[in-house]
Design a protein around this motif. Structure first.
Motif, PDB file in Angstrom:
ATOM      1  N   ARG A   1       1.112  -1.419   0.378  1.00  0.00           N
ATOM      2  CA  ARG A   1       0.130   0.208  -0.314  1.00  0.00           C
ATOM      3  C   ARG A   1       1.163   1.128   0.264  1.00  0.00           C
TER       4      ARG A   1
ATOM      5  N   ASN B   1       1.520   2.624  -3.649  1.00  0.00           N
ATOM      6  CA  ASN B   1       0.331   3.949  -3.940  1.00  0.00           C
ATOM      7  C   ASN B   1      -0.439   4.444  -3.336  1.00  0.00           C
TER       8      ASN B   1
ATOM      9  N   LEU C   1      -1.258   5.042  -0.611  1.00  0.00           N
ATOM     10  CA  LEU C   1      -2.494   4.566   0.221  1.00  0.00           C
ATOM     11  C   LEU C   1      -1.971   4.402   1.350  1.00  0.00           C
TER      12      LEU C   1
ATOM     13  N   PRO D   1       0.048  12.029  -5.052  1.00  0.00           N
ATOM     14  CA  PRO D   1      -0.491  11.193  -5.519  1.00  0.00           C
ATOM     15  C   PRO D   1      -1.586  10.466  -6.717  1.00  0.00           C
TER      16      PRO D   1
ATOM     17  N   ARG E   1      -0.700   6.996  -9.172  1.00  0.00           N
ATOM     18  CA  ARG E   1      -2.059   6.871  -9.297  1.00  0.00           C
ATOM     19  C   ARG E   1      -2.740   6.201 -10.573  1.00  0.00           C
ATOM     20  N   ARG E   2      -2.282   7.614 -11.486  1.00  0.00           N
ATOM     21  CA  ARG E   2      -2.382   6.850 -12.764  1.00  0.00           C
ATOM     22  C   ARG E   2      -1.940   5.767 -13.228  1.00  0.00           C
TER      23      ARG E   2
ATOM     24  N   ALA F   1      -7.449   4.163  -5.141  1.00  0.00           N
ATOM     25  CA  ALA F   1      -6.212   3.705  -5.570  1.00  0.00           C
ATOM     26  C   ALA F   1      -6.591   4.059  -7.624  1.00  0.00           C
TER      27      ALA F   1
ATOM     28  N   GLY G   1      -7.267   6.594  -8.400  1.00  0.00           N
ATOM     29  CA  GLY G   1      -6.676   7.613  -9.101  1.00  0.00           C
ATOM     30  C   GLY G   1      -7.894   8.285  -9.390  1.00  0.00           C
TER      31      GLY G   1
END
Lengths: 279, 252
Positions: A77, A80, A82, A112, A116-117, B128, B130
């Protein structure tokens, strides 16, 4: 210790087309997709990760295993964000996203959303949106993140569902699907955004034993298509089959790691004890 | 029985238009106040779930206005404001504001509980993928929380309609005021107030039905007539997409 290109070179069969393809594979494989350095993470006063390094190359399938509470999910985690690492460097496709290492010069950091893309994630509990149909679970992501129009998003969502064999279930709500089907929709949702790397956090742990197979089949197909994957799992037979690089974690540290076949040649006593108990 | 027959029950029918108009005013005030209360309540809930000191201010607001009776609230708004600030409201406006002050506090608590009931995995899934946090709130968290909140908001609305009865004190021509006026010429309080009670209960049944229907449209899969009509449209849309995608796969 690591031979990222080993899988593709072992597949060479002499034909020029194949070797050219595997050369391209090898070149791509040398590219670092994820690089974690000195990751530490504390929850309150408890430190659960004590400085972990991990490299994931393009096309590679990294398997992380270990007992509960070893910090493997937390580590996944942080990739990304999280979980925001307390210290350490999180680099994805060359861009720094973490707080960085002490002593290293501060680099340009990405946010972030940008990170996350490029990174897809699949959760243990699926985490589908229960108020939306399978199709709209996916099209919502496409509309929000890729800014697609409704029609285009729904079409791409349909294509993603077809990839996991669930197009006929497009109009069903998560509550009307089996656990295995829900997880496949979740995988399709993450894939629809064309991520560079997919993270799997115990994707089969919440499933009936009967339904594990269909999810693993989707993951296997994905692995064969060359997707870069990081998988936290207790399915060690699957790990043995798919893992190009295997990481055993315990108590917030990487105890031992190794290439394909690692499960049979590992040396650390703690790793052996764990494997003996689980396999 | 003979005792009951001594009352002039015909009065109700004779004055049905006035009584219904009184009920309608009560419902109008409550309905406008409900819309405002939900909007303000939601904001209060978010503030209260946020960081101090703002969360403390929200908590104070909620506890003050949950404790104030509607009667006092409307006197503050109608008489107090014109005295202190020099702004005077119409009786309708004063009623709406008084109710909103009270019920935004209640509804913020309903929404706070509902928002907290949404598993954190929902937000994480959105992150997550995005998605922007604001978008996650509007399209993922809020619809699910609203489904949880709706039955309680329905009860609140019925309470709001009843609370308008105290606005007779500022002369709003709602149901109780109408009843009082009729009583002052006919001297039949038992008959007239029984009629008023009957109308309040009828309204309660009606809005309970309405909120239930709305709640059904939010269940997954939706149930109920209204929801089925909407679901039919969605199903046809999805079937079209499925056909398109299959056609696409035939080509490649």
């Amino acid at each position: 210790m690591r031979t990222p290109a080993s899988t593709s070179s072992s597949r060479q069969e002499g034909s020029t087309e194949v070797s050219r393809a595997s050369l391209a594979d090898a070149e791509r494989a040398s590219r670092l997709v994820v690089e974690l350095k000195g990751i530490k993470k504390s929850f309150g006063s408890v430190e659960v990760l004590h400085g972990v390094d991990l490299k994931v190359h393009s096309g590679e399938h990294v398997v992380i295993f270990g007992p509960s509470g070893s910090g493997k999910s937390t580590l996944l985690r942080t990739i990304n964000l999280l979980e925001e690492p307390s210290a350490g460097s999180v680099r994805v496709l060359g861009v720094e996203y973490g707080p960085g290492l002490p002593g290293e010069r501060a680099e340009k950091r990405g946010g972030p959303l940008q990170l996350r893309r490029h990174v897809g994630m699949v959760f243990q509990q699926f985490n589908l949106f229960p108020h939306l149909t399978a199709l709209h679970n996916i099209s919502l992501a496409l509309r929000s993140v890729r800014s697609l129009g409704r029609r285009e998003a729904e079409e791409k969502a349909g294509i993603a569902l077809r990839q996991v064999g669930l197009l006929p279930w497009a109009g069903h709500f998560p509550g009307e699907l089996s656990g295995g089907q829900q997880q496949r929709v979740a995988i399709a949702r993450a894939l629809s955004l064309d991520p560079e790397v997919m993270l799997f956090d115990e994707p089969t742990s919440a499933l009936d034993p009967e339904l594990v197979g269909e999810v693993l089949a989707v993951m296997r197909a994905l692995a064969e298509s060359g997707m870069t994957m990081v998988i936290v799992t207790h399915e060690l037979n699957f790990a043995r089959e798919i893992g190009d690089f295997n990481v055993f974690m315990d108590e917030g540290l990487v105890v031992e790691s190794g290439p394909r076949g690692f499960l049979d040649i590992c040396e650390n006593a703690r790793t052996k004890r764990f494997l003996k108990a689980v396999l | 029985m003979r005792l009951l027959a001594n009352y002039d029950w015909g009065l109700i029918w004779e004055n049905k238009e006035d009584l219904l108009r009184g009920l309608l005013v009560a419902i109008q005030v409550a309905a406008v106040a409900l819309v405002l209360s939900v909007a303000i309540g939601l904001v209060l809930a978010l503030l209260r779930l946020g960081k101090p000191p703002v969360s403390w201010l929200a908590a104070i607001y909620v506890n003050v206005f949950r404790g104030v009776p509607a009667l006092v609230s409307v006197i503050w708004v109608y008489f107090g404001w014109s005295l202190v600030v020099g702004i005077s409201f119409t009786v309708f406006q004063a009623g709406v504001i008084a109710l909103t002050l009270l019920y935004s506090a209640f509804i913020s608590e309903i929404y706070r509980a509902a928002l907290q009931a949404i598993p954190k995995g929902q937000r994480e899934a959105g992150l997550a993928l995005g998605m922007h946090p604001a978008r996650i709130f509007v399209q993922v968290t809020l619809p699910q929380a609203t489904k949880i909140a709706i039955p309680n908001i329905g009860s609140m609305f019925i309470g709001m309609i009843k609370d308008t009865s105290t606005f007779t004190v500022i002369g709003l021509l709602e149901l109780v005021r109408v009843t009082q006026n009729l009583n002052s010429t006919t001297f039949q309080p038992f008959v007239l107030y029984t009629a008023a009670a009957g109308l309040y209960v009828a309204a309660a049944f009606f809005f309970d039905f309405l909120f239930r229907a709305f709640e059904k449209t939010l269940t997954t899969p939706p149930s109920g007539g209204i929801a089925r009509a909407a679901a039919g449209r969605r199903r046809r849309r999805i079937e079209l997409v499925m056909k398109d995608v299959e056609a696409l796969s035939g080509k490649t």
